[in-house]
Design a protein around this motif. Structure first.
Motif, PDB file in Angstrom:
ATOM      1  N   THR A   2       7.758 -10.530 -12.157  1.00 29.71           N
ATOM      2  CA  THR A   2       6.416 -10.165 -11.726  1.00 29.71           C
ATOM      3  C   THR A   2       6.443  -8.792 -11.065  1.00 29.71           C
ATOM      4  O   THR A   2       7.331  -8.513 -10.258  1.00 29.71           O
ATOM      5  N   VAL A   4       5.407  -6.008  -8.441  1.00 26.06           N
ATOM      6  CA  VAL A   4       4.968  -6.053  -7.043  1.00 26.06           C
ATOM      7  C   VAL A   4       4.480  -4.652  -6.672  1.00 26.06           C
ATOM      8  O   VAL A   4       5.246  -3.691  -6.755  1.00 26.06           O
ATOM      9  N   LEU A   6       2.765  -2.017  -3.887  1.00 27.20           N
ATOM     10  CA  LEU A   6       2.641  -1.814  -2.436  1.00 27.20           C
ATOM     11  C   LEU A   6       1.709  -0.629  -2.191  1.00 27.20           C
ATOM     12  O   LEU A   6       2.174   0.471  -1.865  1.00 27.20           O
ATOM     13  N   GLY A  29       3.115 -12.566   3.588  1.00 29.46           N
ATOM     14  CA  GLY A  29       3.841 -13.427   2.648  1.00 29.46           C
ATOM     15  C   GLY A  29       4.223 -14.772   3.237  1.00 29.46           C
ATOM     16  O   GLY A  29       4.872 -15.591   2.572  1.00 29.46           O
ATOM     17  N   LEU A  33       4.170 -16.650  -0.343  1.00 30.77           N
ATOM     18  CA  LEU A  33       5.525 -16.719  -0.925  1.00 30.77           C
ATOM     19  C   LEU A  33       6.112 -18.124  -0.768  1.00 30.77           C
ATOM     20  O   LEU A  33       6.902 -18.564  -1.604  1.00 30.77           O
ATOM     21  N   GLU A  51       1.379  -4.649   3.085  1.00 33.38           N
ATOM     22  CA  GLU A  51       2.074  -4.258   4.321  1.00 33.38           C
ATOM     23  C   GLU A  51       2.056  -2.753   4.600  1.00 33.38           C
ATOM     24  O   GLU A  51       2.288  -2.346   5.725  1.00 33.38           O
ATOM     25  N   ARG A  52       1.784  -1.932   3.584  1.00 31.04           N
ATOM     26  CA  ARG A  52       1.825  -0.482   3.829  1.00 31.04           C
ATOM     27  C   ARG A  52       0.436   0.145   3.846  1.00 31.04           C
ATOM     28  O   ARG A  52       0.285   1.366   3.773  1.00 31.04           O
ATOM     29  N   MET A 105       5.252 -10.647  10.772  1.00 31.47           N
ATOM     30  CA  MET A 105       4.938 -10.535   9.341  1.00 31.47           C
ATOM     31  C   MET A 105       3.493 -10.920   9.044  1.00 31.47           C
ATOM     32  O   MET A 105       2.781 -10.214   8.345  1.00 31.47           O
TER      33      MET A 105
ATOM     34  N   PRO B  18      11.586  -6.528  -8.969  1.00 32.97           N
ATOM     35  CA  PRO B  18      10.815  -6.313  -7.743  1.00 32.97           C
ATOM     36  C   PRO B  18      10.425  -7.606  -7.033  1.00 32.97           C
ATOM     37  O   PRO B  18      10.184  -7.608  -5.839  1.00 32.97           O
ATOM     38  N   ASP B  19      10.390  -8.724  -7.796  1.00 39.60           N
ATOM     39  CA  ASP B  19       9.949  -9.977  -7.180  1.00 39.60           C
ATOM     40  C   ASP B  19      11.118 -10.857  -6.725  1.00 39.60           C
ATOM     41  O   ASP B  19      10.929 -11.999  -6.359  1.00 39.60           O
ATOM     42  N   ARG B  21      13.744 -12.199  -4.132  1.00 39.59           N
ATOM     43  CA  ARG B  21      13.640 -12.269  -2.682  1.00 39.59           C
ATOM     44  C   ARG B  21      14.669 -11.352  -2.023  1.00 39.59           C
ATOM     45  O   ARG B  21      15.804 -11.241  -2.505  1.00 39.59           O
ATOM     46  N   LEU B  60      11.141 -14.356   3.028  1.00 39.54           N
ATOM     47  CA  LEU B  60       9.712 -14.178   2.734  1.00 39.54           C
ATOM     48  C   LEU B  60       9.381 -12.705   2.480  1.00 39.54           C
ATOM     49  O   LEU B  60       8.281 -12.246   2.755  1.00 39.54           O
ATOM     50  N   MET B  61      10.364 -11.990   1.981  1.00 40.47           N
ATOM     51  CA  MET B  61      10.147 -10.592   1.594  1.00 40.47           C
ATOM     52  C   MET B  61      10.671 -10.429   0.183  1.00 40.47           C
ATOM     53  O   MET B  61      11.691 -11.014  -0.165  1.00 40.47           O
ATOM     54  N   LEU B  62      10.014  -9.602  -0.586  1.00 39.79           N
ATOM     55  CA  LEU B  62      10.481  -9.349  -1.943  1.00 39.79           C
ATOM     56  C   LEU B  62      11.224  -8.012  -1.997  1.00 39.79           C
ATOM     57  O   LEU B  62      11.031  -7.150  -1.133  1.00 39.79           O
ATOM     58  N   ALA B  64      10.888  -5.376  -3.646  1.00 36.82           N
ATOM     59  CA  ALA B  64      10.054  -4.164  -3.609  1.00 36.82           C
ATOM     60  C   ALA B  64       9.739  -3.747  -2.180  1.00 36.82           C
ATOM     61  O   ALA B  64       9.545  -2.562  -1.898  1.00 36.82           O
ATOM     62  N   GLN B  65       9.706  -4.724  -1.270  1.00 38.94           N
ATOM     63  CA  GLN B  65       9.356  -4.417   0.119  1.00 38.94           C
ATOM     64  C   GLN B  65      10.508  -3.756   0.892  1.00 38.94           C
ATOM     65  O   GLN B  65      10.309  -3.289   2.014  1.00 38.94           O
ATOM     66  N   LEU B  66      11.698  -3.739   0.292  1.00 40.45           N
ATOM     67  CA  LEU B  66      12.823  -3.062   0.940  1.00 40.45           C
ATOM     68  C   LEU B  66      12.714  -1.546   0.784  1.00 40.45           C
ATOM     69  O   LEU B  66      13.260  -0.791   1.592  1.00 40.45           O
ATOM     70  N   ALA B  67      12.004  -1.105  -0.247  1.00 41.28           N
ATOM     71  CA  ALA B  67      11.975   0.321  -0.597  1.00 41.28           C
ATOM     72  C   ALA B  67      11.516   1.163   0.593  1.00 41.28           C
ATOM     73  O   ALA B  67      10.517   0.853   1.242  1.00 41.28           O
ATOM     74  N   ARG B  69      12.701   1.477   3.469  1.00 37.58           N
ATOM     75  CA  ARG B  69      12.898   0.927   4.814  1.00 37.58           C
ATOM     76  C   ARG B  69      14.330   1.126   5.299  1.00 37.58           C
ATOM     77  O   ARG B  69      15.251   1.326   4.501  1.00 37.58           O
TER      78      ARG B  69
END
Lengths: 283, 155
Positions: A2, A4, A6, A29, A33, A51-52, A105, B18-19, B21, B60-62, B64-67, B69
């Protein structure tokens, strides 16, 4: 797999949504999630994470109102001087929500859109007469939170629409804010029952105005004009509160579940009222 | 998708779904198995990591959300072979039994001390309230965090 997205701006968000109208939107999430993992929500064609999105994350004030961006996290609101100054009942509720990790979060917009009967921000938002701002990139709709939440997990949010902000009038006429939640433990526990209250007490201790709401004891937050009327004009005393407690026990519509029986929830709904006596501000 | 982020101080580039975890990316792609998965639903805190210094649940983070950071896992908290003061205090106070909660506990404690260098025992309990421990009964964990705060204050 999927995709994602941001988005960093609302403009980006609307263009993603236009391309993928079936995309599921989440902020922290902490609900979506988990539901995807347990199979309650089946695979989405795309996910959009808020989140951003700084545009809808700030808290602003005018002379008589506060606007909270829907993507503000619970932790940000808990620390926010404007919330602490003007909406202490919300601050009190945020203290009991989840855990520090969940509060870092999860967002207020997420708590509203999840529309759980046990959502901890909801009882305060009901008595603060919060309005929600819904936007689809072209038009904005504003309605009260009571209109917006239609049942457990059900809201009036339409496809392509985003909850962008929460609008609140400063409750200047109330000098006593109170929230209490009863759960099986203090942290990471769904409310068995909760109550939020805004009262105006005269110097002599007479209740001049009252707004009350209960969480986790009905399909949505329970409010009761009958109970408020029973308090107004009376002195804040155990007799007054006990009389009102008798009334709310008749009005709430709790269920039996793994956390508590309906009968217990009914008792707690009344007993939470009695606690107003201990919680009142020193005169 | 290609993501760039700072992992324990090191510039990192990964090609991942990206999805996926974040906890799986850290454990299975990066080989950093200090981050544990307990409940997978945000209830237990075993998967706690620091994202730009704030504690988060990596289950509870995917990916893609690490980018973009700055990510800190338990492997990145010690300094060139020297234990972090919290790690040292956990050992001194017997705050580790089975150890499964310890990485998350230490990262939550470090986020707490960054925000509040002089916490009361109640503040410590509150700060760690999203991290479950089924062994210690928490007392020794609270002792260890309180001792670390005292030590930092004295130095």
């Amino acid at each position: 797999m999927t995709q994602v997205y941001l988005p960093r701006t609302l403009a980006e968000l609307w263009s993603y949504l236009e391309g993928k109208p079936e995309a599921l939107v989440y902020a922290g999430g902490t609900d979506l999630l988990v539901k995807m993992r347990t199979g309650k929500v089946t695979a989405a064609p795309a996910l959009i994470c808020l989140e951003r999105l700084a545009e809808i994350r700030d808290v602003r004030e005018t002379a008589d109102a506060i606007r909270i961006g829907a993507a503000a996290t619970h932790a940000e609101l808990l620390r926010h001087p404007l919330i602490l100054t003007h909406l202490p009942v919300l601050t009190q509720a945020l203290h009991t929500l989840g855990s520090p990790l969940i509060r870092n979060m999860g967002t207020i917009g997420g708590n509203i859109c999840t529309a759980s009967p046990a959502g901890d921000t909801l009882p305060p938002l009901y008595i603060l007469r919060a309005e929600v701002e819904l936007c689809n990139g072209e038009t904005i709709r504003i309605m009260t939170i009571e209109e917006f939440i239609t049942g457990p997990g059900a809201t009036q949010l339409q496809k392509g629409e985003l909850l962008t902000g929460v609008l609140l009038k400063k409750p200047v006429e109330y000098n006593f804010h109170h929230f209490e939640k009863v759960g099986q433990r203090k942290s990471m526990a769904c409310a068995v029952a909760s109550m939020a209250a805004l009262l105006r007490l005269s110097p002599a201790g007479v209740i001049e105005a009252a707004r009350l709401s209960w969480g986790s004891v009905g399909p949505t937050v329970v409010t009761a004009a009958v109970v408020e009327d029973a308090l107004i004009g009376e002195k804040l005393s155990l007799e007054t509160l006990a009389a009102a407690a008798g009334k709310i026990k008749q009005i709430v519509a709790p269920i039996d579940d793994v956390r508590a029986t309906a009968e217990y929830r009914r008792s707690v709904s009344g007993n939470l009222l009695l606690r107003l006596l201990d919680a009142r501000p020193p005169s | 998708m290609t993501i760039h982020f700072l992992l324990n101080g090191k510039k990192t580039t990964l090609d991942v779904a990206p999805d996926r975890r974040a906890v799986d990316v850290l454990r299975e792609v990066c080989g950093l198995t200090g981050t544990k998965e307990g409940c997978g639903a945000g209830e237990c805190g075993a998967c706690t990591i620091l994202v730009d210094g704030e504690s988060r649940l990596s289950c509870l983070m995917l990916a893609a959300q690490l980018a973009g950071r700055e990510i800190t896992t338990i492997e990145g908290i010690s300094d060139e072979g020297h234990l972090h003061p919290l790690q040292d205090a956990f050992i001194q106070h017997g705050a580790v039994q089975c150890g499964f909660c310890t990485p998350g506990m230490i990262l939550s404690a470090s986020a707490l001390l960054n925000r509040n260098p002089n916490p009361s025992r109640a503040d410590i309990r509150m700060g760690l309230s999203g991290n479950l421990c089924r062994c210690t009964g928490y007392q020794k964990i609270v002792d260890a965090v309180a001792a670390t705060a005292r030590r930092e204050e004295e130095s």
